[in-house]
Design an enzyme around this catalytic site. Structure first.
Site, PDB file in Angstrom:
ATOM      1  N   ASP A 152     -19.724   9.536 -47.358  1.00 45.33           N
ATOM      2  CA  ASP A 152     -21.115   9.180 -47.601  1.00 45.33           C
ATOM      3  C   ASP A 152     -21.895   9.588 -46.357  1.00 45.33           C
ATOM      4  O   ASP A 152     -21.393   9.479 -45.233  1.00 45.33           O
ATOM      5  CB  ASP A 152     -21.233   7.675 -47.840  1.00 45.33           C
ATOM      6  CG  ASP A 152     -22.641   7.275 -48.246  1.00 45.33           C
ATOM      7  OD1 ASP A 152     -23.505   7.215 -47.347  1.00 45.33           O
ATOM      8  OD2 ASP A 152     -22.871   7.027 -49.432  1.00 45.33           O
ATOM      9  N   SER A 153     -23.111  10.060 -46.531  1.00 43.26           N
ATOM     10  CA  SER A 153     -23.841  10.577 -45.372  1.00 43.26           C
ATOM     11  C   SER A 153     -24.124   9.499 -44.332  1.00 43.26           C
ATOM     12  O   SER A 153     -24.335   9.807 -43.153  1.00 43.26           O
ATOM     13  CB  SER A 153     -25.153  11.224 -45.818  1.00 43.26           C
ATOM     14  OG  SER A 153     -26.046  10.265 -46.341  1.00 43.26           O
ATOM     15  N   SER A 154     -24.128   8.234 -44.726  1.00 42.44           N
ATOM     16  CA  SER A 154     -24.349   7.169 -43.746  1.00 42.44           C
ATOM     17  C   SER A 154     -23.179   7.039 -42.778  1.00 42.44           C
ATOM     18  O   SER A 154     -23.303   6.406 -41.724  1.00 42.44           O
ATOM     19  CB  SER A 154     -24.592   5.833 -44.457  1.00 42.44           C
ATOM     20  OG  SER A 154     -23.490   5.495 -45.275  1.00 42.44           O
ATOM     21  N   THR A 196     -27.993  12.654 -48.880  1.00 38.16           N
ATOM     22  CA  THR A 196     -29.406  12.778 -48.505  1.00 38.16           C
ATOM     23  C   THR A 196     -29.832  11.843 -47.377  1.00 38.16           C
ATOM     24  O   THR A 196     -30.812  12.122 -46.686  1.00 38.16           O
ATOM     25  CB  THR A 196     -30.302  12.506 -49.728  1.00 38.16           C
ATOM     26  OG1 THR A 196     -30.040  11.186 -50.230  1.00 38.16           O
ATOM     27  CG2 THR A 196     -30.037  13.520 -50.828  1.00 38.16           C
ATOM     28  N   ASP A 197     -29.124  10.735 -47.165  1.00 41.35           N
ATOM     29  CA  ASP A 197     -29.617   9.729 -46.222  1.00 41.35           C
ATOM     30  C   ASP A 197     -29.734  10.255 -44.798  1.00 41.35           C
ATOM     31  O   ASP A 197     -30.696   9.944 -44.088  1.00 41.35           O
ATOM     32  CB  ASP A 197     -28.716   8.492 -46.246  1.00 41.35           C
ATOM     33  CG  ASP A 197     -28.893   7.674 -47.520  1.00 41.35           C
ATOM     34  OD1 ASP A 197     -29.867   7.940 -48.252  1.00 41.35           O
ATOM     35  OD2 ASP A 197     -28.062   6.789 -47.782  1.00 41.35           O
TER      36      ASP A 197
END
EC number: 3.5.1.1
Length: 728
Positions: free
Chosen positions: A200-202, A232-233
């Site tokens: 996940d980008s986070s 996208t984050d």
């Protein structure tokens, strides 16, 4: 323009036939001692040889230091919470083996590498929730017609090669993906490298930024462009970091993702991915960009503005570089003109001792002091409005004390649009406290730039302060940038060389007139037709001073000549190389001419310099990162043609320019095979003693150079090869 001006000095179309003649001669010379192989046995031999080459290339990659991209986890240098990850091995095999089976001479082909890091775009719905699943994205794309055309891919291969590539007994050989052939008979092939685990980008860290940059560096010469699939984050943080890490970038790197997975019926992922592929493959925008909702944004200028809209990203202080509608519109006058006089390189570290602090009412001095304590080395301060800060003596003293001990503090606005300034007293006090202006940078770019500049340990502190107030990658707008231009990796463009004065007066007047006309965006006739034609004429004559007069102060960008309108045509860099105008080539590279652009024969400027035997120019282009645009088999055929004639000088020139003299032609002949076959002992000595190529490679029929020399009766070559350890 005279069509003969750009004629290839050694017809590339004849090279395969020369190699075939050599193979035929070898077959004929040994026909008395060998029985011709049946087609089925030839196919089996090719399958075995293909499998052997896969194993050899994998071992060679490990020997050359590519091993971390294949299996070994990338070692963290910054973040202790970094999750080690690796790329799939089979993708490497596919990219460097299966692509060799494709006949890339039949059409205009671009090759794009896709790095899949994770994110919504490749997720799968399980039990009502989206989750990342290994290998799922590639399988989904192969069944999506708009993203992969199996018939297009198969049309590039013979039936035998298709059987080889799809024979599961040879191991995991994944063919590349192919977009449906587009207008102009252009084909785009792409491969997907999938990280493991998917994130996940986070969860992305600065180490992930370094890993992605390193992997792009490893594959830089083989692909025409790069697409990064990302959540996208934190997409803008990754794009900003990559824009600084990839120094002297000459190819497009496009980061994209989606709000809905690509496999869903109603998804923005397909359009985002398809648009990113097209721009990366067919439009040489030499920047790190973000592509989302039909707009190409400069990566270090954009920020995420919505959690649930397809139009999720904006570039508040920089207009889009391209828009996709019915047509593809690239605004070339906004594209940074890369300085190609320095070779592409990847910066391999970042400083994570940086922090982002947003000002708010009643913020205390104690809080600011806590943020500025060691080991913090840099702070991005988001102040009010146009860069205003409370006139609080203790808070200003804390900032001044931190600046005096070497902490770099950069001031940017909390507003999305507009730069910070000193028009108010509340803004002047920050400058007096040693705080640096961040102009109109977005927070993601400011933090990444600070981490990059602080990682340059060889830069003195004052030098770092100056760099933070200059636009290094187009990340900020300042008064100095308008007058002096954007810096390229810490250095201004070199001054123009001494001008010539023997150009006809008529061309002077035309150049001056066009320079005025091109300043207006609405007058496209001069920019799109007259200026390119004049620039090509100047490239042939070598008058770079007149070219500067034509380009100075205009919207015309040399990158335009690599756009869809001019793609695969002879541009000024190609023409200057074809006429040996070394000074003009240097000038064009400084002005941003696309070093890796290809003409209608898929040749780069380096290919042209090598074809005409210009060693000085070839060395210049190779020294700044130039590479051949031909396929491996095409390059192998040319090298074999030189070996067949005993042209040692040209072979040496190719070698010093970076050509691999172990490459094979369509019959799996290496230059050593051909030199041994024709009895050129001086070439054989050069290849074995200086280049140190393997002395016992096997051709399509399983024959070594020694066997060919014996069958042909080349006694001196035979005697020399028999002394080598490989034949002991």
């Amino acid at each position: 323009m005279d069509p003969e001006v750009f004629a290839d000095s050694s017809n590339s179309g004849a090279v395969p036939s020369e190699s075939n003649e050599a193979a035929a001669a070898a077959t004929g010379s040994s026909s008395s001692s060998q029985t011709p192989m049946s087609p089925s046995k030839v196919l089996q031999s090719r399958k075995k040889e293909f499998g052997d080459r896969m194993a050899r290339m994998l071992a060679e990659a490990q020997h050359r230091g590519r091993v971390h991209s294949l299996s070994a986890p990338f070692q963290s240098t910054i973040d202790q919470n970094y999750q080690p990850k690796q790329l799939k091995k089979f993708n490497f095999t596919m990219a460097f083996q299966a692509m060799e089976l494709l006949d890339l001479t039949l059409t205009k082909v671009s090759k794009v590498l896709v790095l899949y890091t994770g994110g919504t775009i490749g997720m799968k719905s399980e039990n009502g929730a989206y989750v990342p699943v290994a290998n799922y994205l590639g399988d989904a794309i192969r069944h999506t017609k708009v993203l992969h055309d199996n018939q297009c891919l198969r049309s590039l291969m013979t039936e035998d090669d298709w059987e080889i590539a799809t024979d599961t007994s040879l191991g995991a050989v994944d063919l590349p993906f192919a977009l449906p052939t587009s207008v102009g008979n252009r084909t785009l092939l792409y491969v997907i490298y999938e990280y493991e685990p998917l994130l996940d980008s986070s969860d992305m860290t600065m180490d992930d930024h370094l890993r992605i940059a390193a992997d792009i560096g490893l594959e830089y010469d083989f692909f025409d462009g790069f697409v990064i699939l990302h959540g996208t984050d934190t997409m803008c943080y990754t794009a900003s970091a990559l824009s600084f890490l990839l120094e002297n970038l000459g190819k497009p790197v496009i980061v994209t993702g989606s709000q809905i997975p690509i496999i869903e019926c109603r998804s923005d992922g397909r359009d985002n991915f398809l648009g990113a592929l097209i721009l990366a493959g067919f439009y040489c925008v030499p920047e790190v960009c973000v592509f989302f909702h039909n707009e190409l944004l400069r990566g270090n200028r954009c920020t995420k503005i919505s959690t649930n809209d397809f139009d999720a990203f904006a570039s508040p202080n920089c207009n889009p570089l391209a828009k996709l509608g019915i047509d593809v519109h690239v605004y070339w006058h906004r594209v940074l003109g890369a300085d190609h006089t320095r070779k592409f390189r990847v910066h391999d570290t970042l400083c994570n001792q940086v922090i982002l602090l947003r000002l708010f009412p009643s913020m205390t001095t104690q809080l600011i002091c806590e943020f500025l304590k060691p080991p913090i080395r840099g702070l991005v301060l988001q102040s009010y409005g146009a860069g205003n800060f409370p006139i609080n003596d203790s808070m200003l003293a804390a900032l001044r004390e931190a600046s005096d001990r070497g902490v770099l503090v950069v001031n940017i606005s909390q507003c999305q649009r507009g730069p910070v300034s000193v028009i108010y007293r509340t803004g002047q006090v920050l400058a007096e406290a040693g705080v640096l202006s961040g102009a109109d940078m977005v927070p993601e770019a400011a933090l990444s730039k600070l981490a990059y500049v602080l990682s340059k340990e060889d830069w003195p502190l004052e030098h770092k302060r100056r760099k933070l107030q200059r636009s290094l990658r187009g990340e900020a707008t300042s008064v100095a940038d308008f007058s002096e231009g954007v810096e390229q990796d810490g250095e201004r463009r070199a001054p123009i060389d001494q001008a010539r004065t023997d150009q006809p007066a008529l061309l002077d007047r035309m150049c001056a007139h066009l320079s005025d006309q091109c300043a207006f965006a609405g007058i496209t006739l001069s920019r799109d037709y007259f200026a390119p034609a004049l620039l090509n004429a100047l490239a042939v004559s070598g008058h770079f001073d007149r070219a500067e007069q034509l380009l100075r102060g205009s919207e015309f960008n040399l990158a335009t000549l690599n756009s869809g309108k001019y793609k695969f045509r002879a541009g000024p860099l190609h023409l200057a190389a074809a006429h040996g105008r070394t000074d003009m080539v240097r000038y064009l590279l400084r002005r941003g001419a696309a070093l890796h652009a290809k003409d209608e024969r898929c040749r780069t400027a380096l290919d042209i310099a090598l074809d005409r035997g210009d060693a000085e120019l070839a060395q210049l282009l190779a020294s700044v990162g130039g590479a051949s645009g031909r396929s491996l088999a095409q390059t192998g055929s040319r090298l074999n043609a030189l070996a067949a004639t005993g042209d040692l000088a040209s072979l040496r020139m190719h070698w010093t320019a970076g050509s691999d003299l172990r490459l094979t032609d369509y019959n799996r002949f290496t230059p050593l095979h051909t030199a041994a076959l024709h009895g050129h002992l001086h070439v054989v000595r050069f290849l074995c003693r200086e280049v140190r190529v393997p002395a016992k490679p096997l051709d399509l029929l399983g024959r070594s150079p020694l066997q060919l020399a014996r069958d042909r009766g080349c006694d001196t070559v035979t005697a020399f090869l028999e002394t080598l350890p490989d034949y002991a």
